[in-house]
Design a protein around this motif. Sequence first.
Motif, PDB file in Angstrom:
ATOM      1  N   ARG A   1       5.424   5.214   1.426  1.00  0.00           N
ATOM      2  CA  ARG A   1       4.872   6.359   0.873  1.00  0.00           C
ATOM      3  C   ARG A   1       5.786   7.403   0.167  1.00  0.00           C
ATOM      4  O   ARG A   1       5.518   7.736  -0.659  1.00  0.00           O
ATOM      5  CB  ARG A   1       3.996   6.994   2.239  1.00  0.00           C
ATOM      6  CG  ARG A   1       2.908   6.375   2.825  1.00  0.00           C
ATOM      7  CD  ARG A   1       2.532   7.195   3.772  1.00  0.00           C
ATOM      8  NE  ARG A   1       1.085   6.501   4.236  1.00  0.00           N
ATOM      9  CZ  ARG A   1      -0.288   6.985   3.825  1.00  0.00           C
ATOM     10  NH1 ARG A   1      -0.126   7.865   2.983  1.00  0.00           N
ATOM     11  NH2 ARG A   1      -1.386   6.509   4.365  1.00  0.00           N
ATOM     12  N   GLU A   2       7.050   7.569   0.891  1.00  0.00           N
ATOM     13  CA  GLU A   2       7.878   8.424   0.185  1.00  0.00           C
ATOM     14  C   GLU A   2       8.398   7.739  -1.069  1.00  0.00           C
ATOM     15  O   GLU A   2       8.539   8.533  -2.128  1.00  0.00           O
ATOM     16  CB  GLU A   2       9.253   8.492   1.176  1.00  0.00           C
ATOM     17  CG  GLU A   2       8.824   9.338   2.207  1.00  0.00           C
ATOM     18  CD  GLU A   2       8.424  10.728   2.235  1.00  0.00           C
ATOM     19  OE1 GLU A   2       8.848  11.285   0.987  1.00  0.00           O
ATOM     20  OE2 GLU A   2       8.067  11.618   3.110  1.00  0.00           O
ATOM     21  N   SER A   3       8.551   6.418  -0.909  1.00  0.00           N
ATOM     22  CA  SER A   3       9.102   5.748  -2.211  1.00  0.00           C
ATOM     23  C   SER A   3       8.073   5.958  -3.339  1.00  0.00           C
ATOM     24  O   SER A   3       8.200   5.863  -4.673  1.00  0.00           O
ATOM     25  CB  SER A   3       9.502   4.261  -2.134  1.00  0.00           C
ATOM     26  OG  SER A   3      10.329   3.908  -1.161  1.00  0.00           O
ATOM     27  N   LEU A   4       6.782   5.646  -3.028  1.00  0.00           N
ATOM     28  CA  LEU A   4       5.731   5.792  -3.943  1.00  0.00           C
ATOM     29  C   LEU A   4       5.530   7.305  -4.606  1.00  0.00           C
ATOM     30  O   LEU A   4       5.373   7.541  -5.774  1.00  0.00           O
ATOM     31  CB  LEU A   4       4.390   5.550  -3.333  1.00  0.00           C
ATOM     32  CG  LEU A   4       3.048   5.219  -4.350  1.00  0.00           C
ATOM     33  CD1 LEU A   4       3.228   4.397  -5.258  1.00  0.00           C
ATOM     34  CD2 LEU A   4       1.997   4.779  -3.297  1.00  0.00           C
ATOM     35  N   LEU A   5       5.838   8.318  -3.892  1.00  0.00           N
ATOM     36  CA  LEU A   5       5.864   9.786  -4.303  1.00  0.00           C
ATOM     37  C   LEU A   5       7.131   9.777  -5.264  1.00  0.00           C
ATOM     38  O   LEU A   5       7.055  10.572  -6.394  1.00  0.00           O
ATOM     39  CB  LEU A   5       5.972  10.604  -3.008  1.00  0.00           C
ATOM     40  CG  LEU A   5       6.257  12.090  -3.342  1.00  0.00           C
ATOM     41  CD1 LEU A   5       4.859  12.575  -4.084  1.00  0.00           C
ATOM     42  CD2 LEU A   5       6.297  13.089  -2.237  1.00  0.00           C
TER      43      LEU A   5
ATOM     44  N   ILE B   1      -1.833   3.381  -2.961  1.00  0.00           N
ATOM     45  CA  ILE B   1      -1.993   3.785  -4.298  1.00  0.00           C
ATOM     46  C   ILE B   1      -2.084   5.385  -4.514  1.00  0.00           C
ATOM     47  O   ILE B   1      -2.389   6.076  -3.451  1.00  0.00           O
ATOM     48  CB  ILE B   1      -3.162   3.076  -4.950  1.00  0.00           C
ATOM     49  CG1 ILE B   1      -3.197   3.362  -6.308  1.00  0.00           C
ATOM     50  CG2 ILE B   1      -4.476   3.740  -4.269  1.00  0.00           C
ATOM     51  CD1 ILE B   1      -4.095   2.575  -7.287  1.00  0.00           C
ATOM     52  N   THR B   2      -1.453   5.824  -5.553  1.00  0.00           N
ATOM     53  CA  THR B   2      -1.769   7.326  -5.952  1.00  0.00           C
ATOM     54  C   THR B   2      -3.009   7.774  -5.853  1.00  0.00           C
ATOM     55  O   THR B   2      -4.035   7.138  -5.998  1.00  0.00           O
ATOM     56  CB  THR B   2      -0.991   7.461  -7.081  1.00  0.00           C
ATOM     57  OG1 THR B   2      -1.413   6.997  -7.963  1.00  0.00           O
ATOM     58  CG2 THR B   2       0.526   7.438  -6.928  1.00  0.00           C
ATOM     59  N   PRO B   3      -3.374   9.048  -5.364  1.00  0.00           N
ATOM     60  CA  PRO B   3      -4.760   9.632  -5.458  1.00  0.00           C
ATOM     61  C   PRO B   3      -5.251   9.928  -6.675  1.00  0.00           C
ATOM     62  O   PRO B   3      -4.432  10.072  -7.517  1.00  0.00           O
ATOM     63  CB  PRO B   3      -4.628  10.996  -4.420  1.00  0.00           C
ATOM     64  CG  PRO B   3      -3.112  11.375  -4.696  1.00  0.00           C
ATOM     65  CD  PRO B   3      -2.367  10.125  -4.904  1.00  0.00           C
TER      66      PRO B   3
ATOM     67  N   MET C   1      -1.009   9.630  -0.338  1.00  0.00           N
ATOM     68  CA  MET C   1      -1.021   8.283  -0.965  1.00  0.00           C
ATOM     69  C   MET C   1      -1.990   7.521   0.068  1.00  0.00           C
ATOM     70  O   MET C   1      -2.160   7.615   0.974  1.00  0.00           O
ATOM     71  CB  MET C   1       0.427   7.635  -0.784  1.00  0.00           C
ATOM     72  CG  MET C   1       1.534   8.245  -1.365  1.00  0.00           C
ATOM     73  SD  MET C   1       1.096   8.542  -3.223  1.00  0.00           S
ATOM     74  CE  MET C   1       2.270   9.942  -3.674  1.00  0.00           C
ATOM     75  N   VAL C   2      -3.070   6.955  -0.817  1.00  0.00           N
ATOM     76  CA  VAL C   2      -4.134   6.153  -0.183  1.00  0.00           C
ATOM     77  C   VAL C   2      -3.877   4.924   0.060  1.00  0.00           C
ATOM     78  O   VAL C   2      -3.448   4.015  -0.557  1.00  0.00           O
ATOM     79  CB  VAL C   2      -5.573   6.316  -1.108  1.00  0.00           C
ATOM     80  CG1 VAL C   2      -6.598   5.661  -0.678  1.00  0.00           C
ATOM     81  CG2 VAL C   2      -5.596   7.799  -1.610  1.00  0.00           C
ATOM     82  N   ARG C   3      -4.246   4.626   1.303  1.00  0.00           N
ATOM     83  CA  ARG C   3      -4.256   3.166   1.847  1.00  0.00           C
ATOM     84  C   ARG C   3      -5.711   2.466   1.511  1.00  0.00           C
ATOM     85  O   ARG C   3      -6.715   2.745   1.908  1.00  0.00           O
ATOM     86  CB  ARG C   3      -4.077   3.087   3.417  1.00  0.00           C
ATOM     87  CG  ARG C   3      -2.719   3.724   3.954  1.00  0.00           C
ATOM     88  CD  ARG C   3      -2.938   3.847   5.433  1.00  0.00           C
ATOM     89  NE  ARG C   3      -2.277   2.831   6.227  1.00  0.00           N
ATOM     90  CZ  ARG C   3      -3.080   1.965   6.876  1.00  0.00           C
ATOM     91  NH1 ARG C   3      -4.292   2.329   7.051  1.00  0.00           N
ATOM     92  NH2 ARG C   3      -2.793   1.063   7.838  1.00  0.00           N
ATOM     93  N   MET C   4      -5.315   1.127   1.016  1.00  0.00           N
ATOM     94  CA  MET C   4      -6.381   0.527   0.649  1.00  0.00           C
ATOM     95  C   MET C   4      -6.388  -0.982   0.889  1.00  0.00           C
ATOM     96  O   MET C   4      -5.144  -1.548   1.009  1.00  0.00           O
ATOM     97  CB  MET C   4      -6.554   0.424  -1.077  1.00  0.00           C
ATOM     98  CG  MET C   4      -6.862   1.834  -1.518  1.00  0.00           C
ATOM     99  SD  MET C   4      -7.624   1.762  -3.175  1.00  0.00           S
ATOM    100  CE  MET C   4      -9.128   1.025  -2.869  1.00  0.00           C
ATOM    101  N   ARG C   5      -7.595  -1.549   1.293  1.00  0.00           N
ATOM    102  CA  ARG C   5      -7.721  -2.975   1.446  1.00  0.00           C
ATOM    103  C   ARG C   5      -8.101  -3.687   0.271  1.00  0.00           C
ATOM    104  O   ARG C   5      -8.626  -3.219  -0.783  1.00  0.00           O
ATOM    105  CB  ARG C   5      -8.798  -3.157   2.613  1.00  0.00           C
ATOM    106  CG  ARG C   5      -8.414  -2.697   3.798  1.00  0.00           C
ATOM    107  CD  ARG C   5      -9.452  -2.619   4.909  1.00  0.00           C
ATOM    108  NE  ARG C   5      -8.875  -2.090   6.148  1.00  0.00           N
ATOM    109  CZ  ARG C   5      -9.170  -0.779   6.456  1.00  0.00           C
ATOM    110  NH1 ARG C   5      -9.621   0.051   5.525  1.00  0.00           N
ATOM    111  NH2 ARG C   5      -8.667  -0.358   7.681  1.00  0.00           N
ATOM    112  N   PHE C   6      -7.667  -4.790   0.125  1.00  0.00           N
ATOM    113  CA  PHE C   6      -8.240  -5.721  -1.232  1.00  0.00           C
ATOM    114  C   PHE C   6      -9.820  -6.123  -1.251  1.00  0.00           C
ATOM    115  O   PHE C   6     -10.075  -6.293  -2.196  1.00  0.00           O
ATOM    116  CB  PHE C   6      -7.479  -7.213  -1.045  1.00  0.00           C
ATOM    117  CG  PHE C   6      -6.115  -7.108  -1.263  1.00  0.00           C
ATOM    118  CD1 PHE C   6      -5.430  -6.529  -2.507  1.00  0.00           C
ATOM    119  CD2 PHE C   6      -5.227  -7.699  -0.384  1.00  0.00           C
ATOM    120  CE1 PHE C   6      -4.269  -6.538  -2.863  1.00  0.00           C
ATOM    121  CE2 PHE C   6      -3.578  -7.732  -0.797  1.00  0.00           C
ATOM    122  CZ  PHE C   6      -3.485  -7.210  -1.888  1.00  0.00           C
TER     123      PHE C   6
END
Length: 225
Positions: free
Chosen positions: A14-18, A51-53, A66-71
Amino acid sequence: MNGAPLADNENTLRESLLFTTRQLTDKGLNRGTTGNVSVRLPADDEAAFLITPSGVPPLEMSAASMVRMRFSGEHDGSVRPSTEWQLHRDILLHHADAGAVIHVHSPFATTMACLHRDIPAFHYMIAVAGGDSIRCAPYALFGTQALSDFAIDAMTARHACLLANHGMLAIGRNLPHALSVAIEVEALCEQYWRILQIGEPHLLSDEQMQEVLNRFKNYGQWQSP
């Protein structure tokens, strides 16, 4: 781009994505709320990727947003994912060795995309994108299956592509790698744009580019698919 994506705990990712999202703005690859970034979660995590919001400027984002998503397309929490989540999901599904996806509306890549121009082998660093060209996918409305389908075709045996009348897409083993690919592709698009102001470049031959691609297989951290 061989080898499994780097596994890490969710908080670190999450921190890396930000950080990566803010880097895209700092480096001029995105403005405002344009573009989006995703990172694959460890294989044992059912959420699949972060993924980013949607519609949030990078300076207003936090690691928690940051949004947690499933496939499957489901997401956790009340924060909506980027409208391009389907594109990210589909690219990750088709590139099992990719750990991160970056989509930007950078100036020169977008300029070339609006011309519907592939970027040919005018410079050997085109091989950074995985082949002897950077393809431009046909136009499709953002957030649609058609856009995913066109991008998947353009990204066959590639680390990056242009999206017609839209922007650029880049993948990497992890977020730093994907960021480096996006930065290099934008630089190549700028160089190609400048060349076209003067004339047409002398292109490297298929044989010359194959030599480069062979060399890149064992050059530094770059690895072709």
